[in-house]
Design an enzyme around this catalytic site. Structure first.
Site, PDB file in Angstrom:
ATOM      1  N   TYR A  63       0.829  -1.202   0.000  1.00  0.00           N
ATOM      2  CA  TYR A  63       0.000   0.000   0.000  1.00  0.00           C
ATOM      3  C   TYR A  63       0.863   1.252   0.000  1.00  0.00           C
ATOM      4  CZ  TYR A  63      -4.090  -2.860   1.363  1.00  0.00           C
ATOM      5  OH  TYR A  63      -5.110  -3.770   1.403  1.00  0.00           O
TER       6      TYR A  63
ATOM      7  N   LYS B 252      -0.933  -7.992  -2.394  1.00  0.00           N
ATOM      8  CA  LYS B 252      -2.279  -7.433  -2.248  1.00  0.00           C
ATOM      9  C   LYS B 252      -2.221  -5.950  -2.573  1.00  0.00           C
ATOM     10  CE  LYS B 252      -5.844  -6.455   1.223  1.00  0.00           C
ATOM     11  NZ  LYS B 252      -6.108  -6.350   2.673  1.00  0.00           N
TER      12      LYS B 252
END
EC number: 4.1.2.13
Length: 267
Positions: free
Chosen positions: A146, A177
């Site tokens: 992220y 992810k």
């Protein structure tokens, strides 16, 4: 990245990670739409659903609940996490070692890296230690990649998300992810940048059924191997219903409208 390292948390090359690290990352507010899911037992019950390939939790929940479910649920132990009470530059405390994750019976570890944060260097070094520890115990490695921090003007832009996917590959994650970048084309670029590492889409905030499933379908069509999802499952009144639909979209690559019809018929 090692071939087949994430096989224990996937099925036929696809993954549905039921993420439940929200209690530390976001706090009790995330359980308000469906108060029953404040009880971790409810989430471990959901993790026995056929669609779910692993449940991602912090070590405290693994210690308390996983022993009763170890024959039915694959454990993805999240090694770092920081509360939403923290207001500094993005960072994430290391709360568990790969060695202890292995002792708890984990099939894989999860680790957040905030590329672009003022703490990126130390987070990358912490990830290195976790990743190499996981290799010693034959556990897969999932990076929550992220990018965010003072230096990033738009951490949700397709280019930044693709950079995050590449960061995962370069640092040795088996699964990366990332946020959904807004289109199948942009997700395809992120998948390309991740090379042989699997890419899973972050579920994000709650959306209506069809819009959510459409994003998942677009991600799968673009080459993503699945989703890591929490709120878009456990905040719904009928979590099992959306899991039925996700199973059809991810593993059978069914159109979202048809997947919802299948889920309705199975109620």
């Amino acid at each position: 990245m090692l071939p087949h390292a994430a096989d224990d948390i996937s099925r036929d090359g696809k993954s549905l990670i039921l993420a439940y690290d929200h209690g530390i990352e976001h706090g009790p507010v995330d359980f308000e739409p469906n108060p029953d899911t404040a009880d971790p037992e409810r989430i471990f019950e959901l993790a026995t659903h056929e669609a779910v390939t692993s449940v991602a939790v912090q070590k405290g929940l693994a210690e308390a609940y996983y022993p009763a479910y170890e024959d039915e649920v694959n454990l993805l132990l999240k090694l770092n996490g920081t509360s939403n009470l923290w207001r500094g530059e993005p960072d994430s405390a290391v709360n568990c070692t790969a060695e202890y994750a292995a002792e708890l019976g984990a099939d894989a570890i999860g680790f957040t890296v905030y590329g672009g944060s003022n703490h990126e260097v130390e987070m990358a070094e912490e990830f290195r230690e976790a990743q190499e520890g996981a290799r010693e115990h034959d556990m897969g490695v999932v990076m929550w990649s992220y990018p965010r921090g003072q230096g990033l003007r738009n951490d949700g832009s397709p280019d930044v998300i693709s950079y995050g996917a590449r960061l995962g590959l370069e640092l040795g994650a088996d699964v990366v992810k990332v946020k959904y970048p807004g289109s199948a084309e942009a997700m395809g670029h992120a998948v390309e940048m991740a090379g042989p590492a699997d890419v899973v889409m972050s579920g994000g905030t709650m959306r209506d059924d069809e819009a959510f499933l459409r994003n998942v379908s677009n991600a799968i069509d673009a080459g993503a191997t699945g989703i890591a999802v929490g709120r878009n499952v456990f905040q719904r009144d009928e979590p099992e219903r959306i899991l039925d639909a996700l199973e059809a979209v991810i593993f059978q690559e069914v159109d979202p409208a048809e997947a919802l019809a299948i889920a309705e018929s199975e109620d």
